[in-house]
Structure formats: structure tokens, C-alpha cells
Design a protein around this motif. Structure first.
Motif, PDB file in Angstrom:
ATOM      1  N   GLU A 172       3.338   1.744  -1.990  1.00 14.23           N
ATOM      2  CA  GLU A 172       3.912   1.524  -2.802  1.00 14.23           C
ATOM      3  C   GLU A 172       2.647   2.446  -4.183  1.00 14.23           C
ATOM      4  O   GLU A 172       3.230   2.124  -5.223  1.00 14.23           O
ATOM      5  N   LEU A 173       1.107   2.231  -3.775  1.00 15.10           N
ATOM      6  CA  LEU A 173       0.296   2.392  -4.088  1.00 15.10           C
ATOM      7  C   LEU A 173      -0.084   4.117  -4.652  1.00 15.10           C
ATOM      8  O   LEU A 173       0.086   4.488  -3.051  1.00 15.10           O
ATOM      9  N   LYS A 174      -0.397   4.559  -5.585  1.00 10.83           N
ATOM     10  CA  LYS A 174      -1.340   5.734  -5.168  1.00 10.83           C
ATOM     11  C   LYS A 174      -2.495   5.348  -5.157  1.00 10.83           C
ATOM     12  O   LYS A 174      -3.753   5.982  -5.016  1.00 10.83           O
TER      13      LYS A 174
ATOM     14  N   ASP B 170      -5.365  -1.015  -4.123  1.00 14.25           N
ATOM     15  CA  ASP B 170      -4.527  -2.859  -4.375  1.00 14.25           C
ATOM     16  C   ASP B 170      -4.483  -3.994  -3.580  1.00 14.25           C
ATOM     17  O   ASP B 170      -3.534  -3.488  -2.591  1.00 14.25           O
TER      18      ASP B 170
ATOM     19  N   HIS C 175       5.345  -4.425  -9.175  1.00 14.78           N
ATOM     20  CA  HIS C 175       5.115  -4.287  -7.119  1.00 14.78           C
ATOM     21  C   HIS C 175       5.729  -5.075  -6.672  1.00 14.78           C
ATOM     22  O   HIS C 175       6.253  -4.630  -5.557  1.00 14.78           O
TER      23      HIS C 175
ATOM     24  N   HIS D 168       1.020  -1.471  -0.170  1.00 13.08           N
ATOM     25  CA  HIS D 168       0.235  -0.001  -0.018  1.00 13.08           C
ATOM     26  C   HIS D 168       0.533   1.565   0.352  1.00 13.08           C
ATOM     27  O   HIS D 168       0.001   2.337  -0.626  1.00 13.08           O
TER      28      HIS D 168
END
Length: 874
Positions: free
Chosen positions: A263-265, A268, A275, A261
Motif C-alpha cells: 500500500e505504501l510508496k 515504513d 493505512h 508494504h
């Protein structure tokens, strides 16, 4: 980094911008705390929930909802459990005892809009108490979310009335809720093909993921009133050891999810290729190349397996308690040590496995013997798990266990039934130290869909399928050969060991071959038997590599392969292992093309072995035979011997050697009625060697291969084989074997359109684009170093070039352009795609004919690497 609590903001200071800045600061603080190991993931997850509580409480007061009678704000779902990851949904319920007025509705709308403006993943519902209960009774998802309702602020009495209603027996009867959640889990697992070993797994929803832990909690809460895993252990449905294991697994999955999380925008939970590297680094998994990713995924898959095992065992216990009210079916005695109760086997003594560990294998012999047994009872499974953890040596060191293990290998039902369950329950890992090392071992590529252990179990299942006559159409050779193999146990041992050396560095085939030999001797097999098993393990890739990456229509290739195989017993075992290995690597790999290639290699080698390797094929006899058979077919179509002779005088001997009589007659039938000065394009109506044959006849030119490769690629057709030939008078006689995107022959409905496109390209009406398709997204996360090797040939008349590169669109066309630029003649190509890798073989000669000189090889290598690098998506 410290952060300021929004609670300290005065009324006049509160704004979306200020709170947004607070949230960003808080998220950065949590990210740093996670990466620097300053706090445990449990603290971070609960801290985020507490932080969100404070924001919502503050905003609730700010909008004046505290002054609205009977209005309550409730956290539900994961937020209700006080579990929030950086991108988790924040599910809230705004609840009222009576209908909400328009004025309050407008305020609620502004409240939700502000939360969205803050970029919070808000899931909300606004309902009266009556509406909430009504919807909850009809909707399982709503009912489940309400199970975890947690009071945030507002009217306490409204919340208490909600809890009173949803905990009543008639809201969702325990039996109904259990059956519904079980059905929901089965459907969820089915979406992931009932395996934990997906290339890009979902941390939350994959079998063995967080949802499997949640399912246990939901069922336990509904039936036993347990509001947490710890309370389940207090109630006696979860032992202390199982509680600690579930918490340990949950914490690891939380760490992976948290690392993803940050790493994400956007929300997911999938561990995608793009990733996995960053997540592994965030978690501290490091190593050369992809080693860090593979280490992380190994731990991840092992965790999923542990959760899946506990989930299955505990749900069986719940089933007994909820559905059968604790009543047990009558026991059927199987032996002094085991009995069957319903469809489950159970030990008759409480510490059987600890007292005599070899009886673990007796249990699986009973499972293989009795078709009515489909599982292990929960108490026996608990006993097995305890004994497995307390073993102070591997089971194979116990002589009695070795004897029983060999009985299992020889049992006709073990491949599809016993071994699969032994693997799931950790018994194979407890038996063999080598097996324990491959559990959860994955490879970061698009080729290997499963972990090494799961793949090996699937190889065993595929071998078993060869005994089923219903599979004859799919696996004709194996279904013919496998039943007559006398010592099937040797093939099974080879299948177990063929990949057992992976993940330990070095050549896994050589490592496995040594260990397989030692295993056979330790288990009482003769040296010749051990030698066969060891040879199969060491050479388990030989047949697929030869079929897919060598010119198997060259007699020298067959002779060389036959020398390595030596006799028919080895050949028959090898073809069964090869086919099972391919099918178990990736469900999409096996197609009619591979089946045909392996069949041709098998039968050609079989004939060579029966004829004797000292009696090679006379090529002139083969040419004369092919001409004789093709001429007979053409005469039936009313072509005269003279017409046939005039046509064939234009062709070189190699043409008749490398085409079957049917192909020669098919080409001739159209060429004899075609204007020789115009291009001719043919597509075979019937699948040839498992694919669609595309035959091109036109005036030869240097860029012809590149042009055709580009156009076929643009039509979403993959070239798997190519024969590039020229007639004596300078016309190309090129044959491409193509498959569609699904690995099947091209549908006949597309033939005319493809022929027209190719003809237009040959006539210069349209220009083929060497890179017409986009690079697939998945390829962007992989790097394959381009490697080019030149292989010596026996005659030295031609050069064989092996090329390994990233399989990008337009690759073949680019390679063809380089050949044309340097004047190198292409005579044939074997095209193999292995996940993200292209592993191709090209048969080449110099501009003057003959093999390539060393300086030409070096120039070709340099030009190819430069051209392929231009196509790279990275």
C-alpha cells in the motif's frame, strides 16, 4: 501474471529502464499472488530475496567485478536471512581482502548508483576484511548484521574468511553480545512506552514485534550457533510447540507487513490510521464500519503478546545459560508446591498445574505476598503455558479456584503486582471467558489508547495508586475516599467488568452489569454487594458524562444525578472508578480541569445527599450569599457600598448564581475602574476550576461568541466551558474557561499578548478567522457523523442541545456563526473532546426568549449540519 527473469537479458539489453520494468512486473506479480492467496507469505518473502539475488548477480557480472581478485558481494541483515518484503532495505556488503583500487571504486560507485536508479532501498558498505572486523567489533549494529552474512557472488574465499572472523569467540564474546542486545531491546521497548498497545504500532519495532523474534535468533546464533528458529529447537532451547508458535506469529506479522508494504510508496513499518483500513482489507478482515480494522488489530495485538511472552521466557533461559553458565541459585521453600529461586518463583513439581489447575492461582498469591518475587522461572512458565492450553474448562468453574481468586481480589498487593502478571501470562483469560473475549480488543479512534484488556488492567493499577498519599495532589478526592471504602473488593470487581462487554454488540455497560452480577453471586457475595457492583458497571460513565457534558451549576442537574446515585457509598465507589477509568483510557486525558469538574460534582452531590433530596437548595439564598461574600471582598479594596450597588443593578440574577464570590469580586474590581463604553478583557492569574478564565465585557452583538471562539482557537487555546450572559443594559458578560494544547492553564507570560489580540478583535482592528488552523493529519482518517439532539428540561425555559461532530479547527466559531445567523441566544456551553469527536452541550433560548420551538430546532439542526460539513477534511 508471469514475469521474465533478468538473468535472460543479454549484455546489450541490460539497462536501468529494462530492469526497472522487470522489477515493476515482479512487484505486481507478487502483489497479485498475495491478494489472491496464490502463495504463502513465506514463499513470497524468500522469493523476493532470490529474485534480488539474481539481479545483483547479473549486475555484478555486467560491471566486471567477477574479474576483480578477492572481491566479494555479501547480503547482510534481513537480506542476509533471505527475508525481503516489498519495501525492505536491501543491505549489501562489498568486501575485499585488500585495499580497493580507484578504478574498482569508480565501478562500485556506478554499480550502487544504478541500484538507486532502480529505486531499490539499498543499504551498502564497502570495506576491506580488516576494516570490516574492526568496525564490527566496535559497532553492535554492524556486528549484528554480519551475524547474518550470506554469500551472493564474487570471491568465496573472502567470504569464508569473514565468517571465520565473526564466529570466533573474541569477535563479540557471547556474554557481551547478550548483554548488549538485551540493553538494545529494553531501549527500543522504552521508545514505545513498554507496551504493545500503541494506536499506530510498528510491526517491526514495537514490543512483541518482529525485532523481538530477531533478538532471540541473534542471541541464539551467537551463543549456540543456531542459524534459525528450527535449529534453536534442535538445540533444546526451544520446544517444538514454541518453535511452531513463533513461526506462526512471525508469519502473521509478515502477512501484515507485506499487506502494508504493497500500500505504501516509501518504506515504513507503522500501522498508521491512514493505512489500517486497506491493510485489513488486503488481509481479508471485513465487517460493518470499522469492524474489519478492529478484528485485524485484535489478532495483531494478540500476536504481539504471544511473541513478547516467548521472548521474555526464552531470554531468561538464555540469561541462565549465558550469564550463569547453567548454575542455579539456592531455592527457598515457600510451600509444598512452590519455591523461590533468586527473584523468580517456580513450581516444585513438573506437572503441578495440569494435575491441580487451581494451584495456578496459589502461585500468584505467593507473588502478592512476597515482594522479592518479580517473575516466574522459565520452566514454570513453560508448564503454565502447557497447562493453560490443555485446560478443558475455565478456571472459575473450579470451586477451589474461585476461593483463591477472591483471596487475590482482597489482597492489598494484587492490584499492582499479581493481576498485571496474571493478565500478561494469560491467566485472567483462562479464568474468565469474558476476559478472553476482550484480549486485544481495540477501538478505531483517537480516544482509546489501549486495548480493552490493557485499559482494564491500568484501571486496577490506578485504583491501587489512590492508597498512596504521594498521589494526593493529583487525585485529592480519591486519595481521601478510597482508604475509607470498606469493601474495596467490590470496586475491584467493578473495575474488571466495567468494559468487559465491549466488542460484542449492544450496550457494553448493560452487558457487563449482568455478567458482573452473576460473577458476584457465583463467587459467594451477597445480593446487595452484587447489586452495587452491577450498578457501578452499568453507570461507570455516568459521572464523567454529567461532569463534562451537563451544567453542574444547575441545581436540577445535581438533584437528578443524586437521585441516580442514591447514597454516599455508591458515590464514593463511583468517583474512584470514574477517575481511574479516565486516567487509564489515555494518559493525556487527565488534567486539572477534569479534576475540578469531578470534585465540584462530587461535593455538590454529597451535600445534596446529606441535606436530603426532599430539601432542594433555595436559589435566592445562594444569590444573596454570593453577593454578600463578593461585596465584602470589594469593600476591602476601598469600593463603597454605593458603587458596588450601582454596578450590580445592571446585572441579572443569573450572573450571581453562576459565578463564585471570588469571580464576582474579580470582575467588579476591574469594571468599577474601567470606562464602561470600552471592551474589557481579563485573564485569571490563578487557575480557576483547573483552567484559565477569560472574561469578556463589551457591547453585546450576535456574532460575539463566534468571534471569540475563532480567535481563541487561532491562539491554540481550547474552550472547555463558556458562560454567555448579558447585562440589563445590553453588555456581554462572557466567561470562557480555556486550556493550552497540553491541557494546562495558560502560562502567565502569554496573558498580555492574548488580552491584546482579543481586545483588538473586539475593537475591529483585526478580523478573527473561523478556520485559521490546518486540520491535523490524523483527523483525515476518521469520519464522525454529525448528530444533534435536543434534551428536554424540567422547567422548559431553555433548550439544551447536544452536538456530536468531528473535532475540526474552527468548529466552535462555525457553530457560533449559525446561532447568530438564526438569532438563537447562547447562554452557556460545555465543550468536550473525546479523541477525534467533539461532544458539546449548548444552553439556548429563542430570539424572543424561552425554549426553542420545534420548527426552530429543525432549522438550527439543518443549518449546523451544513456548516459543519463545510469544515470536514474528507
Amino acid at each position: 501474471m508471469s514475469y521474465q527473469s533478468p538473468i535472460s537479458l543479454a549484455d546489450q539489453q541490460i539497462s536501468s529502464l529494462e530492469i526497472k520494468q522487470q522489477l515493476e512486473q515482479f512487484s505486481q506479480y507478487q502483489k497479485n499472488a498475495f491478494l489472491n492467496h496464490e502463495q504463502s507469505v513465506e514463499n513470497l518473502v524468500h522469493e523476493r530475496s532470490t529474485y534480488m539475488d539474481s539481479i545483483l548477480n547479473r549486475l555484478w557480472d555486467y560491471f566486471g567485478f567477477s574479474q576483480v581478485p578477492s572481491l566479494s558481494l555479501v547480503a547482510v541483515g534481513g537480506y542476509g536471512r533471505s527475508e525481503l518484503h516489498p519495501l525492505s532495505d536491501i543491505d549489501i556488503l562489498i568486501l575485499s581482502q585488500k585495499k580497493i583500487t580507484d578504478d574498482v571504486n569508480k565501478k562500485i560507485s556506478s554499480f550502487i548508483t544504478l541500484l538507486w536508479d532502480l529505486h531499490l532501498e539499498i543499504g551498502h558498505s564497502v570495506r576491506t576484511l580488516k576494516e570490516c572486523i574492526k568496525v564490527g567489533k566496535s559497532d553492535l549494529t554492524v556486528a549484528t548484521n554480519l551475524q547474518e552474512a550470506r554469500y551472493l557472488c564474487g570471491c568465496q574465499q573472502t567470504f569464508e574468511q569473514l565468517i571465520e572472523n565473526i564466529t570466533s569467540a573474541n569477535f563479540w564474546p557471547s556474554e557481551t553480545f547478550y548483554k548488549a542486545k538485551l540493553k538494545e531491546q529494553r531501549e527500543r521497548h522504552a521508545r514505545f512506552h513498554d507496551t504493545t498497545y500503541n494506536l499506530e504500532p510498528d510491526i517491526k519495532s514495537s514490543p512483541g514485534g518482529l525485532r523481538d523474534i530477531h533478538t532471540l535468533s541473534w542471541v541464539a546464533r551467537r551463543h549456540f550457533g543456531a542459524t534459525s528458529l528450527r535449529e534453536m529447537s534442535y538445540a533444546g532451547f526451544l520446544t517444538d510447540a514454541e518453535y511452531r508458535e513463533l513461526v506462526e506469529c512471525q508469519n502473521f506479522l509478515w502477512r501484515v507487513r507485506f499487506a502494508l508494504h504493497i500500500e505504501l510508496k516509501r518504506y515504513d513499518n507503522r500501522l498508521t490510521f491512514g493505512h489500517q483500513a486497506n491493510v485489513a482489507e488486503n488481509l481479508g478482515f471485513k465487517g460493518e464500519g470499522n469492524r474489519g480494522i478492529e478484528m485485524m488489530m485484535k489478532e495483531f495485538y494478540r500476536t504481539l503478546r504471544r511473541v513478547a511472552e516467548l521472548n521474555k521466557m526464552l531470554l531468561k533461559l538464555f540469561d541462565q545459560a549465558i550469564m550463569n553458565q547453567g548454575k542455579l541459585a539456592d531455592a527457598v521453600i515457600l510451600s509444598d508446591d512452590f519455591q523461590r529461586r533468586g527473584s523468580l518463583i517456580e513450581a516444585r513439581k513438573p506437572a503441578l498445574f495440569q494435575a491441580r489447575p487451581e494451584t495456578i492461582l496459589d502461585m500468584f498469591l505467593h507473588i502478592a505476598n512476597d515482594s522479592t518475587i518479580d517473575g516466574v522461572s522459565p520452566p514454570t512458565l513453560r508448564q503454565l503455558r502447557t497447562a493453560r492450553r490443555r485446560l478443558n474448562r475455565f478456571l472459575h468453574t473450579i470451586p477451589a479456584a474461585r476461593e483463591k481468586f477472591m483471596d487475590l481480589i482482597s489482597h492489598p498487593n494484587s492490584l499492582h503486582k499479581a493481576f498485571s502478571l496474571m493478565h500478561k501470562l494469560g491467566v485472567l483469560a483462562a479464568y474468565l471467558p469474558q476476559w478472553s473475549q476482550i484480549v486485544g480488543q481495540m477501538q478505531f479512534d483517537l480516544f482509546h489508547v489501549y486495548t480493552v484488556d490493557e485499559h482494564s488492567i491500568r484501571v486496577l493499577k490506578h485504583i491501587h495508586s489512590f492508597s498512596n498519599i504521594d498521589n494526593h495532589d493529583k487525585h485529592p478526592i480519591c486519595c481521601e475516599v478510597y482508604p475509607r471504602i470498606q469493601k474495596k473488593n467490590l470496586l475491584i470487581i467493578a473495575a474488571m467488568f466495567h468494559d468487559i462487554g465491549k466488542g460484542r454488540g449492544g450496550d457494553h455497560s448493560e452487558i457487563g452489569a449482568v455478567e458482573a452480577y452473576d460473577f458476584c453471586i457465583e463467587h459467594g457475595l451477597s445480593r446487595p454487594e452484587a447489586k452495587l457492583v452491577s450498578w457501578l458497571v452499568q453507570n461507570h460513565l455516568l459521572m464523567s458524562v454529567t461532569a463534562q457534558r451537563r451544567d453542574i451549576y444547575d441545581p436540577d442537574v445535581i438533584t437528578e444525578f443524586a437521585k441516580k446515585v442514591r447514597d454516599e457509598e455508591y458515590l464514593e465507589n463511583l468517583v474512584c472508578l470514574t477517575v481511574a477509568d479516565i486516567c487509564a483510557t489515555n494518559p493525556e486525558l487527565w488534567n486539572s480541569w477534569k479534576r475540578t469538574l469531578l470534585a465540584e460534582l462530587f461535593y455538590s452531590t454529597q451535600r445534596a445527599l446529606r441535606r436530603g433530596l426532599e430539601n432542594p437548595v433555595d436559589l435566592r439564598d445562594r444569590i444573596r450569599h454570593n453577593q454578600h461574600m463578593a461585596a465584602a471582598m470589594l469593600r476591602k479594596e476601598n469600593f463603597s457600598p454605593r458603587e458596588i450597588e450601582v454596578l450590580w443593578q445592571r446585572f441579572k440574577a443569573d450572573y450571581f448564581l453562576r459565578h463564585t464570590p471570588k469571580q464576582i469580586a474579580w470582575h467588579g474590581e476591574h469594571l468599577l475602574t474601567h470606562d464602561p463604553k470600552k471592551p474589557l478583557v481579563l485573564l485569571s492569574k490563578n487557575a480557576t476550576r483547573g483552567g484559565t478564565e477569560v472574561f469578556i465585557y463589551t457591547k453585546d452583538k450576535a456574532s460575539l461568541f463566534a468571534t471569540m471562539a475563532a480567535e481563541l482557537d487561532r491562539r491554540n487555546l481550547s474552550i472547555h466551558d463558556a458562560q454567555i450572559m448579558t447585562s440589563k443594559d445590553g453588555y456581554a458578560l462572557d466567561t470562557f474557561m480555556v486550556l493550552d494544547q497540553n491541557g494546562d492553564p495558560v502560562e502567565e507570560i502569554r496573558h498580555e499578548q492574548i488580552k491584546q489580540y482579543l481586545t483588538d478583535v473586539l475593537n475591529g482592528k483585526i478580523t478573527a478567522n473561523t478556520r485559521s488552523r490546518r486540520v491535523p493529519n490524523k483527523l483525515k482518517h476518521f469520519t464522525v457523523k454529525t448528530r444533534i439532539d435536543f434534551i428536554p428540561t424540567r422547567t422548559g425555559k431553555r433548550s439544551l442541545m447536544e452536538l456530536v461532530a468531528l473535532d475540526t479547527p474552527g468548529l466552535l466559531a462555525k457553530i457560533g456563526q449559525v446561532f447568530a445567523k438564526l438569532g438563537v441566544n447562547l447562554h452557556g456551553a460545555k465543550i468536550t473532546t473525546i479523541g477525534e469527536r467533539a461532544e458539546d452541550l449548548f444552553i439556548l433560548t429563542s430570539p424572543a426568549g424561552g425554549r426553542l420551538e420545534p420548527e426552530v430546532e429543525e432549522a438550527l439542526k439543518a443549518h449546523l449540519i451544513a456548516a459543519i460539513n463545510e469544515l470536514s477534511p474528507n
